[in-house]
Design a protein around this motif. Structure first.
Motif, mmCIF file in Angstrom:
data_model
loop_
_atom_site.group_PDB
_atom_site.id
_atom_site.type_symbol
_atom_site.label_atom_id
_atom_site.label_comp_id
_atom_site.label_asym_id
_atom_site.label_seq_id
_atom_site.Cartn_x
_atom_site.Cartn_y
_atom_site.Cartn_z
ATOM 1 N N GLY A 95 0.904 -1.163 -0.082
ATOM 2 C CA GLY A 95 0.010 -0.020 0.019
ATOM 3 C C GLY A 95 0.701 1.256 -0.101
ATOM 4 O O GLY A 95 1.941 1.135 0.496
ATOM 5 N N SER A 96 0.354 2.361 -0.208
ATOM 6 C CA SER A 96 1.171 3.542 -0.393
ATOM 7 C C SER A 96 1.449 3.964 0.990
ATOM 8 O O SER A 96 2.342 4.741 1.409
ATOM 9 C CB SER A 96 0.551 4.598 -1.391
ATOM 10 O OG SER A 96 -0.795 4.755 -1.098
ATOM 11 N N ASN A 97 0.574 3.627 1.986
ATOM 12 C CA ASN A 97 0.888 3.773 3.287
ATOM 13 C C ASN A 97 2.248 3.141 3.761
ATOM 14 O O ASN A 97 3.081 4.099 4.349
ATOM 15 C CB ASN A 97 -0.288 3.349 4.428
ATOM 16 C CG ASN A 97 -1.531 4.196 4.173
ATOM 17 O OD1 ASN A 97 -1.348 5.472 3.996
ATOM 18 N ND2 ASN A 97 -2.691 3.607 4.806
ATOM 19 N N LEU A 100 4.911 5.586 2.276
ATOM 20 C CA LEU A 100 4.953 6.699 3.066
ATOM 21 C C LEU A 100 5.568 6.637 4.420
ATOM 22 O O LEU A 100 6.670 7.165 4.975
ATOM 23 C CB LEU A 100 3.519 7.406 3.335
ATOM 24 C CG LEU A 100 2.672 7.816 2.382
ATOM 25 C CD1 LEU A 100 1.304 8.037 2.695
ATOM 26 C CD2 LEU A 100 3.254 8.858 1.430
ATOM 27 N N TYR A 121 -4.418 14.626 3.991
ATOM 28 C CA TYR A 121 -4.614 13.067 4.388
ATOM 29 C C TYR A 121 -3.751 13.047 5.793
ATOM 30 O O TYR A 121 -2.817 13.251 6.025
ATOM 31 C CB TYR A 121 -3.827 12.385 3.099
ATOM 32 C CG TYR A 121 -3.863 10.951 3.675
ATOM 33 C CD1 TYR A 121 -4.923 10.184 4.053
ATOM 34 C CD2 TYR A 121 -2.641 10.082 3.392
ATOM 35 C CE1 TYR A 121 -4.909 8.852 4.183
ATOM 36 C CE2 TYR A 121 -2.667 8.794 3.577
ATOM 37 C CZ TYR A 121 -3.762 8.415 3.866
ATOM 38 O OH TYR A 121 -3.872 6.647 4.094
ATOM 39 N N CYS A 166 -0.354 16.687 -1.335
ATOM 40 C CA CYS A 166 -1.224 15.738 -1.508
ATOM 41 C C CYS A 166 -2.009 16.339 -2.882
ATOM 42 O O CYS A 166 -2.836 17.121 -2.714
ATOM 43 C CB CYS A 166 -2.170 15.521 -0.229
ATOM 44 S SG CYS A 166 -3.131 13.884 -0.485
ATOM 45 N N ASN A 170 -6.704 14.892 -0.349
ATOM 46 C CA ASN A 170 -7.650 14.069 0.474
ATOM 47 C C ASN A 170 -7.866 14.849 1.651
ATOM 48 O O ASN A 170 -6.856 14.841 2.207
ATOM 49 C CB ASN A 170 -7.390 12.562 0.707
ATOM 50 C CG ASN A 170 -8.361 11.696 1.365
ATOM 51 O OD1 ASN A 170 -9.616 12.215 1.739
ATOM 52 N ND2 ASN A 170 -7.937 10.497 1.899
ATOM 53 N N ASP A 199 1.888 13.114 -3.140
ATOM 54 C CA ASP A 199 0.983 11.919 -3.016
ATOM 55 C C ASP A 199 -0.130 11.891 -4.086
ATOM 56 O O ASP A 199 -1.035 12.773 -3.957
ATOM 57 C CB ASP A 199 0.481 11.859 -1.435
ATOM 58 C CG ASP A 199 -0.391 10.610 -1.047
ATOM 59 O OD1 ASP A 199 -1.006 10.144 -2.043
ATOM 60 O OD2 ASP A 199 -0.504 10.451 0.088
ATOM 61 N N ALA A 201 -2.212 9.264 -4.790
ATOM 62 C CA ALA A 201 -3.135 8.043 -4.519
ATOM 63 C C ALA A 201 -4.295 8.352 -5.464
ATOM 64 O O ALA A 201 -4.927 7.187 -5.823
ATOM 65 C CB ALA A 201 -3.597 7.990 -3.052
ATOM 66 N N TYR A 202 -4.615 9.582 -5.676
ATOM 67 C CA TYR A 202 -5.859 9.710 -6.898
ATOM 68 C C TYR A 202 -5.446 10.405 -8.105
ATOM 69 O O TYR A 202 -6.265 10.763 -8.775
ATOM 70 C CB TYR A 202 -6.862 10.645 -5.891
ATOM 71 C CG TYR A 202 -7.244 10.196 -4.624
ATOM 72 C CD1 TYR A 202 -8.161 9.076 -4.576
ATOM 73 C CD2 TYR A 202 -6.880 10.632 -3.643
ATOM 74 C CE1 TYR A 202 -8.502 8.716 -3.338
ATOM 75 C CE2 TYR A 202 -6.894 10.053 -2.382
ATOM 76 C CZ TYR A 202 -8.048 9.147 -2.129
ATOM 77 O OH TYR A 202 -8.228 8.741 -0.929
ATOM 78 N N THR A 225 -1.045 4.335 -5.740
ATOM 79 C CA THR A 225 -1.654 3.044 -5.129
ATOM 80 C C THR A 225 -2.315 2.338 -6.147
ATOM 81 O O THR A 225 -2.881 2.753 -6.970
ATOM 82 C CB THR A 225 -2.374 3.556 -4.010
ATOM 83 O OG1 THR A 225 -3.109 2.183 -3.409
ATOM 84 C CG2 THR A 225 -3.644 4.475 -4.479
ATOM 85 N N SER A 227 -4.804 0.742 -4.945
ATOM 86 C CA SER A 227 -6.118 0.772 -4.039
ATOM 87 C C SER A 227 -7.329 1.146 -4.700
ATOM 88 O O SER A 227 -8.205 0.897 -4.390
ATOM 89 C CB SER A 227 -6.021 1.198 -2.564
ATOM 90 O OG SER A 227 -4.768 0.621 -2.000
ATOM 91 N N LYS A 228 -7.019 2.422 -5.401
ATOM 92 C CA LYS A 228 -8.287 2.968 -6.075
ATOM 93 C C LYS A 228 -8.664 2.452 -7.317
ATOM 94 O O LYS A 228 -9.631 1.849 -7.646
ATOM 95 C CB LYS A 228 -7.991 4.428 -6.111
ATOM 96 C CG LYS A 228 -7.175 4.991 -4.753
ATOM 97 C CD LYS A 228 -8.153 4.946 -3.442
ATOM 98 C CE LYS A 228 -7.114 5.363 -2.249
ATOM 99 N NZ LYS A 228 -7.874 4.938 -1.029
ATOM 100 N N ARG A 236 -3.243 -4.433 -0.935
ATOM 101 C CA ARG A 236 -2.401 -3.716 -0.388
ATOM 102 C C ARG A 236 -1.130 -3.571 -1.225
ATOM 103 O O ARG A 236 -0.063 -4.346 -0.906
ATOM 104 C CB ARG A 236 -2.134 -4.337 1.166
ATOM 105 C CG ARG A 236 -3.257 -4.550 2.058
ATOM 106 C CD ARG A 236 -4.160 -3.244 2.085
ATOM 107 N NE ARG A 236 -3.583 -2.090 2.813
ATOM 108 C CZ ARG A 236 -3.456 -0.836 2.125
ATOM 109 N NH1 ARG A 236 -4.196 -0.721 0.997
ATOM 110 N NH2 ARG A 236 -2.824 0.119 2.575
HETATM 111 N N1 PMP Z 1 -2.569 8.739 0.239
HETATM 112 C C1 PMP Z 1 -3.664 9.181 0.329
HETATM 113 C C2 PMP Z 1 -3.874 10.593 0.008
HETATM 114 C C3 PMP Z 1 -5.169 8.184 0.528
HETATM 115 O O1 PMP Z 1 -6.119 8.773 0.488
HETATM 116 C C4 PMP Z 1 -4.980 7.169 0.939
HETATM 117 C C5 PMP Z 1 -5.716 5.976 1.009
HETATM 118 N N2 PMP Z 1 -6.830 6.549 1.823
HETATM 119 C C6 PMP Z 1 -3.537 6.250 0.868
HETATM 120 C C7 PMP Z 1 -2.391 7.249 0.572
HETATM 121 C C8 PMP Z 1 -3.016 5.015 1.236
HETATM 122 O O2 PMP Z 1 -3.473 4.112 0.172
HETATM 123 P P1 PMP Z 1 -3.095 2.718 0.185
HETATM 124 O O3 PMP Z 1 -2.085 2.408 1.616
HETATM 125 O O4 PMP Z 1 -4.287 1.920 0.119
HETATM 126 O O5 PMP Z 1 -2.309 2.492 -0.967
#
Ligand code: PMP
Length: 368
Positions: A95-97, A100, A121, A166, A170, A199, A201-202, A225, A227-228, A236
């Protein structure tokens, strides 16, 4: 033990966890059991059926008694090819978390600072606290975009090792215009010895990406990511594109074999379905615009979005009350009321047209 004696009493452990949680304890979005879940910005669509077939086939091929490829070479090469960079400019994680977190483990820590611009975020700040990095908070402008005077003030005052941009942001939704990212980079290069973290993510929902800015001689990284847009939040997987020197430093700090073999294969397989992914993004962007137009007709303050969610604030009603009324009708959105400057704000993820219709009809009823 006799029944009358009640539950056994336990001697508390005499170990104290550290107090690195900062102010963000309990921040996470509640996972309430509802019929329509529009609270965590996932894709409303399952991945393509062919991809599931590929993953099942991979399951049979993997040597589960062996550790995975520590450097995820095939996955990173494919991502490098996708973005027109070299493999040594790509870092993958859970995951990008986790990307980070690895950035904080590498460039943060005691005595170092990270700059964030609120509202944004929350995990940027939270991971900062967890890694004992000082989190320096700047304010976004009135429209929730970055204000360069404020960025300059924070960078000058704090000389941050990490400056977070970001984009799209978010939970407010807008992407930063490219000249702003250029300017933040110039500020950081001229005034601090730090890294700019964009970041994204979107990022795929937006009309431009900072990926083109990545170069080995520029202190800028872009995080992304699966994830989206790739419909793989459950797997993840996320990644970073940045200077080779940064990627090498991250690889040295992340746990060995952190990325399991199945995930590496699943992430690789997903890239074969880019055209389906792009079609979904296009459909979600069109649906976002439809949802935005409909929200505009209701007694709400709304903000434009370049992501797969929309922020809104009921006029003349408490956000908590509207959130609860939606939950009572089996619809879950994100309550952003505790975020700085977002009193009474709610955030809705773009869902399927049916989910969005149900959300809109229910919200209309709740606000009537
Ligand atoms: N960065 C931002 C701005 C996000 O909104 C999110 C998920 N809510 C993430 C990172 C983390 O995403 P993930 O760990 O699922 O890749």
């Amino acid at each position: 033990m006799s029944e009358a004696s009640g539950p056994p009493t336990r001697t508390p452990l005499r170990i104290e966890p550290n107090d690195n949680l900062g102010e963000l304890e309990g921040y996470h979005s509640p996972q309430v059991d509802v019929e329509v879940r529009l609270n965590t910005n996932e894709s409303p669509y399952a991945p393509p059926a062919e991809w599931i077939g590929d993953v099942v086939a991979e399951l049979e091929r993997i040597d589960f008694h062996r550790y995975p490829d520590r450097h995820a070479v095939e996955l990173r090469s494919a991502l490098a090819e996708l973005h027109g960079v070299t493999i040594d400019q790509v870092f993958c994680a859970n995951g990008s978390n986790e990307v980070l977190q690895t950035l904080f483990l590498t460039y943060g820590g005691p005595g170092r600072r990270a700059a964030v611009f609120e509202p944004t975020y929350a995990m940027h700040g939270q991971i900062g606290h967890l890694t004992s990095t000082s989190v320096v908070v700047g304010e976004r402008g009135a429209d929730f975009l970055l204000d360069l005077t404020e960025v300059k003030r924070v960078v000058d005052a704090a000389s941050p090792s990490l400056t977070f941009v970001c984009s799209p942001n978010n939970p407010t939704g807008r992407a930063e215009p490219r000249p702003v990212v250029d300017e933040v980079l110039d500020l950081v290069v001229s005034r601090a010895q730090g890294l700019v973290v964009v970041d994204e993510a979107y990022g795929q929902f937006s009309s431009w990406t900072a990926l083109d800015l990545v170069a080995d001689d520029r202190p800028l990284v872009v995080t992304r990511t699966y994830s989206k847009t790739w419909s793989m939040a459950g797997a993840r997987l996320g990644y970073l594109v940045g200077p080779a020197e940064v990627v090498a430093a991250l690889q040295q700090r992340v746990l060995p074999y952190h990325l399991d073999a199945l995930k590496q294969r699943a992430g690789l397989a997903a890239l074969r379905y880019s055209s389906q992914m792009e079609a979904r993004v296009e459909a979600l962007v069109a649906e976002r615009e439809r949802l935005a137009r409909a929200l505009h007709e209701l007694p709400l303050e709304t903000w434009p979005s370049d992501a797969n969610f929309l922020l809104f604030r009921p006029i003349g009603r408490r956000g908590d009350e509207v959130w609860q009324a939606l939950v009572d009708r089996s619809i879950l959105v994100r309550n952003c009321g505790s975020w700085p400057r977002l009193e009474d704000c709610l955030r809705v993820t773009v869902g399927t047209p049916d989910e969005d219709d149900r959300f809109l009809a229910t919200l209309t009823e709740v606000l009537a």
